[in-house]
Scaffold this active site. Structure first.
Site, PDB file in Angstrom:
ATOM      1  N   GLU A 121       1.211  -1.444   0.018  1.00 40.23           N
ATOM      2  CA  GLU A 121      -0.198   0.048   0.036  1.00 40.23           C
ATOM      3  C   GLU A 121       0.353   1.233   0.281  1.00 40.23           C
ATOM      4  OE1 GLU A 121      -1.401   1.866   4.115  1.00 40.23           O
ATOM      5  OE2 GLU A 121      -1.557  -0.065   4.642  1.00 40.23           O
ATOM      6  N   ARG A 132      -2.094  11.080   7.062  1.00 43.91           N
ATOM      7  CA  ARG A 132      -2.368  10.266   6.155  1.00 43.91           C
ATOM      8  C   ARG A 132      -3.569  11.018   4.811  1.00 43.91           C
ATOM      9  NH1 ARG A 132       0.015   4.840   6.636  1.00 43.91           N
ATOM     10  NH2 ARG A 132      -0.216   4.355   4.829  1.00 43.91           N
ATOM     11  N   ARG A 136      -5.343   6.249  -0.929  1.00 40.08           N
ATOM     12  CA  ARG A 136      -4.421   4.941  -0.789  1.00 40.08           C
ATOM     13  C   ARG A 136      -4.371   4.076  -2.108  1.00 40.08           C
ATOM     14  NH1 ARG A 136      -3.840   6.195   3.095  1.00 40.08           N
ATOM     15  NH2 ARG A 136      -2.894   5.788   4.724  1.00 40.08           N
ATOM     16  N   HIS A 151     -10.122   4.673   1.950  1.00 40.65           N
ATOM     17  CA  HIS A 151      -9.594   4.567   2.802  1.00 40.65           C
ATOM     18  C   HIS A 151      -9.804   2.326   3.073  1.00 40.65           C
ATOM     19  CE1 HIS A 151      -7.689   3.070   7.126  1.00 40.65           C
ATOM     20  NE2 HIS A 151      -6.541   4.203   6.615  1.00 40.65           N
TER      21      HIS A 151
END
Length: 162
Positions: A121, A132, A136, A151
């Site tokens: 990831e 963050r 992703r 997420h």
């Protein structure tokens, strides 16, 4: 209809079934291609993630989704920050977050099932976020790339052709 016509129709039906099966299975052949160098035993190296089909002259590279049940998204339709992350992945880093490149365990079970260590990831920066964020990119060792804006609640496979 003559007997010869019946044979021709049967052959066409079999060919259509085989083509559909090949598309549905994608690259599930147990390829021994090295995910880092792209080399196959006795073969020539190709970059990981490079489509392995043979395109027609002037045609776009061949790309088949890893799992037809997972929606896809054009690379160019992703946020600009995703393009930056994809560039870092292609270059092998350096990555802005310590957690980038760690093994993604697919605990949600939304991606095709593989052994632990198959997926990794990477963070896609979220403007205005002080951490963050939730975006992703998850990569598979056969070269596939997945986008998650939430997420890991959902995934779309990134189509590199567009």
């Amino acid at each position: 209809m003559t007997s010869r016509n019946h044979v021709i129709v049967a052959v066409l039906v079999v060919c259509a079934i085989l083509a559909a099966a090949a598309y549905a299975l994608g690259d599930r052949t147990g390829s021994t291609r090295n995910p880092t160098t792209g080399a196959t035993p006795g073969g020539t190296p190709t970059p990981a993630g490079t489509p392995t089909g043979t395109p027609r002259s002037g045609a776009s590279p061949v790309w088949l989704p890893s799992d037809p049940a997972i929606a896809d998204v054009c690379r160019t339709r992703l946020p600009a920050q995703a393009g930056t992350t994809l560039g870092l992945i292609a270059a092998g880093g350096p990555y802005p977050y310590r957690s980038d490149g760690v093994v993604f365990e697919n605990r949600e079970g939304l991606l095709p099932r593989h052994t632990t260590g198959y997926y990794h990831e990477y963070t896609v920066a979220t403007p205005g976020s002080d951490d963050r964020g939730t975006r992703r990119i998850v990569t598979g060792t056969s070269g596939e790339r997945y986008w998650s804006a939430d997420h890991y609640a959902s995934f779309r496979e990134i189509d590199p052709r567009c």
